[in-house]
Design a protein around this motif. Structure first.
Motif, PDB file in Angstrom:
ATOM      1  N   CYS A   9       0.519  -1.192   0.085  1.00  0.00           N
ATOM      2  CA  CYS A   9      -0.425   0.016   0.141  1.00  0.00           C
ATOM      3  C   CYS A   9       1.601   1.590  -0.573  1.00  0.00           C
ATOM      4  CB  CYS A   9      -1.228   0.342   1.475  1.00  0.00           C
ATOM      5  SG  CYS A   9      -2.520   1.734   1.338  1.00  0.00           S
ATOM      6  N   TYR A  16       0.897  -6.733   1.341  1.00  0.00           N
ATOM      7  CA  TYR A  16      -0.394  -7.888   0.532  1.00  0.00           C
ATOM      8  C   TYR A  16       0.200  -8.654  -0.415  1.00  0.00           C
ATOM      9  CZ  TYR A  16      -3.414  -5.076   3.018  1.00  0.00           C
ATOM     10  OH  TYR A  16      -3.878  -4.013   4.019  1.00  0.00           O
ATOM     11  N   GLU A  17      -0.627  -9.845  -0.929  1.00  0.00           N
ATOM     12  CA  GLU A  17       0.106 -10.773  -1.306  1.00  0.00           C
ATOM     13  C   GLU A  17      -0.436 -11.174  -2.334  1.00  0.00           C
ATOM     14  OE1 GLU A  17      -0.955 -15.551   0.291  1.00  0.00           O
ATOM     15  OE2 GLU A  17       0.476 -14.888   2.029  1.00  0.00           O
ATOM     16  N   THR A  18      -1.976 -10.018  -2.917  1.00  0.00           N
ATOM     17  CA  THR A  18      -2.244  -9.499  -3.967  1.00  0.00           C
ATOM     18  C   THR A  18      -2.476  -8.277  -4.734  1.00  0.00           C
ATOM     19  OG1 THR A  18      -4.662 -10.003  -3.187  1.00  0.00           O
ATOM     20  CG2 THR A  18      -3.778 -11.935  -3.647  1.00  0.00           C
ATOM     21  N   GLU A  20      -5.320  -6.824  -5.487  1.00  0.00           N
ATOM     22  CA  GLU A  20      -6.147  -6.503  -5.209  1.00  0.00           C
ATOM     23  C   GLU A  20      -6.218  -5.587  -3.885  1.00  0.00           C
ATOM     24  OE1 GLU A  20      -5.483  -9.591  -6.464  1.00  0.00           O
ATOM     25  OE2 GLU A  20      -6.483  -8.635  -8.890  1.00  0.00           O
ATOM     26  N   GLU A  21      -6.038  -7.278  -2.584  1.00  0.00           N
ATOM     27  CA  GLU A  21      -5.742  -6.374  -1.175  1.00  0.00           C
ATOM     28  C   GLU A  21      -5.498  -4.941  -1.376  1.00  0.00           C
ATOM     29  OE1 GLU A  21      -5.481 -10.563   1.272  1.00  0.00           O
ATOM     30  OE2 GLU A  21      -3.953 -10.712  -0.008  1.00  0.00           O
ATOM     31  N   VAL A  24      -7.956  -2.206  -2.615  1.00  0.00           N
ATOM     32  CA  VAL A  24      -8.510  -2.231  -1.406  1.00  0.00           C
ATOM     33  C   VAL A  24      -8.057  -1.566  -0.799  1.00  0.00           C
ATOM     34  CG1 VAL A  24     -10.059  -2.970   0.069  1.00  0.00           C
ATOM     35  CG2 VAL A  24      -9.898  -3.975  -2.149  1.00  0.00           C
ATOM     36  N   CYS A  25      -6.940  -1.364   0.521  1.00  0.00           N
ATOM     37  CA  CYS A  25      -6.284  -0.830   1.714  1.00  0.00           C
ATOM     38  C   CYS A  25      -5.958   0.412   0.900  1.00  0.00           C
ATOM     39  CB  CYS A  25      -4.451  -1.520   1.409  1.00  0.00           C
ATOM     40  SG  CYS A  25      -3.941  -0.876   3.029  1.00  0.00           S
TER      41      CYS A  25
END
Length: 70
Positions: A9, A16-18, A20-21, A24-25
């Protein structure tokens, strides 16, 4: 050998591993903030002159209080 890919982020630095995560953060962080009120205390309690509490307002109009450590 394994190749490890992670996503970070841009605002808080959490990993994050993805992708997408991480997206979102990043989208969850409130970035458009303004100081609504700064609450000061007497010089005996805060000799440096900085406020003891600050109220921030976000784009959605929500007020959030922050209190400094001593």
């Amino acid at each position: 050998m394994q190749k490890i890919i992670s996503y970070v982020c841009d605002h808080c630095g959490y990993e994050y591993e993805t992708e997408e995560e991480a997206i979102v953060c990043e989208q969850n962080h409130k970035l458009e903030l303004r100081v609504f009120e700064a609450i000061h205390t007497p010089i005996g309690e805060a000799a440096d002159g900085y406020p003891r509490r600050v109220i921030l307002t976000g784009e959605d109009g929500k007020h959030v209080w922050y209190t400094r450590d001593k």
